[in-house]
Write an enzyme that holds these catalytic residues in place. Structure first.
Site, PDB file in Angstrom:
ATOM      1  N   ASP A 332       2.595 -17.836 -14.898  1.00 39.06           N
ATOM      2  CA  ASP A 332       1.366 -18.618 -14.970  1.00 39.06           C
ATOM      3  C   ASP A 332       0.157 -17.794 -14.506  1.00 39.06           C
ATOM      4  OD1 ASP A 332       0.032 -21.300 -15.212  1.00 39.06           O
ATOM      5  OD2 ASP A 332      -0.291 -20.962 -13.070  1.00 39.06           O
ATOM      6  N   GLU A 369       0.876 -15.748 -19.290  1.00 35.74           N
ATOM      7  CA  GLU A 369      -0.074 -16.737 -19.791  1.00 35.74           C
ATOM      8  C   GLU A 369      -1.479 -16.150 -19.753  1.00 35.74           C
ATOM      9  OE1 GLU A 369      -2.102 -21.064 -18.865  1.00 35.74           O
ATOM     10  OE2 GLU A 369      -1.542 -19.688 -17.269  1.00 35.74           O
TER      11      GLU A 369
END
Length: 606
Positions: A332, A369
């Site tokens: 993330d 990401e």
């Protein structure tokens, strides 16, 4: 015309580098060179004639690995008369191309299995539930910058935006396991990407409170072990979401609410974990993008490095081991991770994460990401692939919906659409392009059908592009049946298993495209060439040395177009229109018809 498909047999790895092939239409050239950058200095390697192959002439040279850089960069220089031509990864140039657009290849390949997958993204609280959730309405969660009551509406009830974070519908991991038939057989997916599952205060769980335990509300560690076993028994892959840039405020290391016995970084400068978090000049904790609910970890502290990736039982190592043995990590906001209050030495820590993950499983997938360009992280030493918002989703949104990532007007014509896709591909090694996670939407964006104003014709075009473009397609749960949803939190609605709202036409198309992708090797590992483009349409091809697929996407009125099939570097192929009425195609004999607002697929086999 100059052409270099960056796949075998035109790019072959050897013990010392690569054998590189350039294809030209003209055999009577004055000189042909392979330009490399040994020691960051130009080196021109003469290319030798390798014979005729149909209408093409081959030139070859052996290129050594560049030991001074992660990626070996190269281009082609051709002399003819008093002029010269160049070929780089984005196409022809009349002069030396900029370094950013050179072809590039590296020694360490992404896991080969990734390019063969169809991924399916699941937001665990909203997908399916196998168990009746316990009554939590008297509970308090600490998922934000304040204490919040737990809200438990009925499955499928509308989301109240005022309680976006603290509303729980009770989806669980055993529910995912119960729906593997849908994922595998109805959708045709072969890998599942789960949004965060570790203990946290909110339903999205990006505010981790315990990295070593699956949230009990999702079923705990045993449920994840059962899911992993069930998936691997079916030959499916499992990827988890690692949120290691920041924690939640209720993590014991931070302990904002005093719910844990030892003082945390939020409570005392003397805390054992004080140095684990970033603080500003005023002594205030730094929150991710200014959100006080998500305090940022400081990777300059050795304790953070040890617990995240360096230690023997680090987070990123732990879940790669039995009984879970996950197949990959989605990292993330990994580009924001670093030392202090910024992303300092980001690359060094991401390389350390990659090394730790690959030590546990050399074939594990490292996915980053990034909402925007991810070039620097995709050169071979950090990520295998990225969530391809920049290089796929954003141009598709602009071309089909006329909006950018912020929802601002951004309508592209076919040529501009093609240029964006081409530039994005050109800046990374093609092996990494094949490991990109292509998507049309996610838990962070409006759903594709809603973004397209409910237009199923445009949605079918978007799905065709998703499955045929270079990279691994990812379906966000529910998009296969036409789920609607605006911006977060509306894009995180509950899956409707009743079938009442199911769009069977879209589901059938997704399954058909999944099946086609499994049968057509060029969809998974072929080179890509744009054959033609107009204001409202584009035709591109995916091809290997012995087969090809051409894809025509038309957002406008019906049109008859001339497709230059001869540009493909292949011998005679038997072309068949694979979508709509199946019919043989005679390239060059007549204009090709593209119906209004449709996508057409033609397959060619030797």
């Amino acid at each position: 015309m100059l052409l270099h498909p960056p796949i075998a047999p035109w790019l072959l790895r050897t013990a010392t580098g690569c054998r590189v092939t350039l294809l030209t239409r003209d055999a009577s050239l004055d000189a042909v060179y392979l330009r490399t950058l040994v020691d960051n200095e130009e080196s021109l390697l003469p290319m030798t004639s390798a014979g005729e192959h149909g209408a093409w002439h081959s030139w070859q040279a052996d290129m050594p690995w560049d030991d001074g850089n992660v990626a070996t960069r190269y281009a082609f220089k051709v002399l003819h008369g008093d002029s010269q031509s160049w070929l780089a990864a984005d196409g022809p140039h009349p002069h030396t191309p900029p370094e950013a657009l050179l072809f590039r290849v590296h020694r360490e390949l992404p896991p080969a299995w990734v390019r063969d997958q169809v991924f399916y993204q699941v937001f665990p609280d909203r997908f399916a539930r196998a168990h009746t959730p316990r009554d939590r309405q008297a509970d308090t969660v600490y998922g934000g910058s304040r204490r919040m009551p737990v809200i438990q509406p009925a499955w499928g009830a509308p989301i109240d935006p005022r309680h976006a974070q603290n509303t729980f519908y009770g989806g669980d991991i055993d529910g995912v396991a119960q729906q593997l038939d849908h994922i595998q057989h109805a959708v045709g997916a072969t890998a599942v990407y789960l949004n965060p599952v570790f203990t946290a205060g909110t339903n999205h769980r990006y505010d981790t409170e315990d990295y070593f335990n699956v949230d009990p509300e999702l079923g705990g560690n045993d449920a994840l072990a059962r899911l992993a076993q069930a998936m691997h028994g079916r030959g499916l892959k499992l990827m988890l979401d690692a949120v290691v840039n920041h924690t939640g405020t209720n993590h014991p290391w931070f302990n904002r609410w005093g719910t844990h016995p030892a003082p945390g970084a939020a409570q005392s400068p003397a805390s054992a974990w004080r140095g684990w978090y970033a603080f500003d000049d005023d002594g205030q904790p730094v929150g991710w993008k200014g959100h006080a609910s998500l305090p940022v970890l400081d990777f300059s502290h050795p304790g953070v490095r040890d617990v995240v990736y360096r230690g023997d039982n680090a987070i990123l190592r732990h879940w790669l081991r039995p009984p879970y043995q996950i197949d990959g990590w989605r990292l993330d906001v990994v580009h924001m991770l670093g030392e202090g209050a910024g992303a300092r030495r980001n690359g060094a820590h991401l390389r350390g994460m990659r090394q730790a993950i690959k030590q546990e499983n050399a074939q594990a997938f490292v996915l980053g990401e990034h909402f925007f360009e991810a070039t620097r992280w995709l050169q071979g030493d950090q990520e295998d692939g990225a969530m391809n918002y920049y290089g796929f989703a954003q141009p598709v949104w602009a071309w089909l919906a006329g909006v950018d990532v912020a929802g601002h007007p951004a309508l592209l014509d076919g040529a501009a659409f093609d240029a964006w896709l081409t530039r994005a591909r050109a800046t990374i090694p093609y092996d990494n392009q094949l490991a990109q996670l292509n998507l049309l939407g996610s838990h962070d964006t409006p759903r594709i059908l809603t973004r397209l104003g409910g237009d199923t014709a445009l949605a079918r075009i978007a799905l065709t592009l998703l499955f045929t473009y270079a990279g691994a397609p990812c379906i966000y749960y529910g998009d296969e049946v036409g789920m609607a949803g605006g911006a977060d939190p509306d894009c995180r609605r509950c899956m409707d298993w009743s079938g009442h709202s199911r769009n069977n036409e879209l589901l059938a198309q997704v399954k058909a495209l999944s099946d086609w992708r499994g049968r057509r090797r060029e969809w998974r590992e072929g080179a890509l060439m744009t054959l033609a483009a107009g204001a409202d349409w584009i035709v591109f091809a995916r091809y290997t040395a012995d087969a090809a697929t051409a894809i025509g996407a038309n957002r406008g009125d019906a049109v008859d177009i001339e497709i230059p099939w001869h540009r493909l570097p292949l011998g005679p192929l038997r072309w068949v229109q694979a979508t709509g009425p199946s019919a043989p195609v005679q390239p060059g004999s007549a204009p090709t018809h593209l119906p209004a607002r449709s996508a057409v697929i033609w397959t060619g086999d030797s």
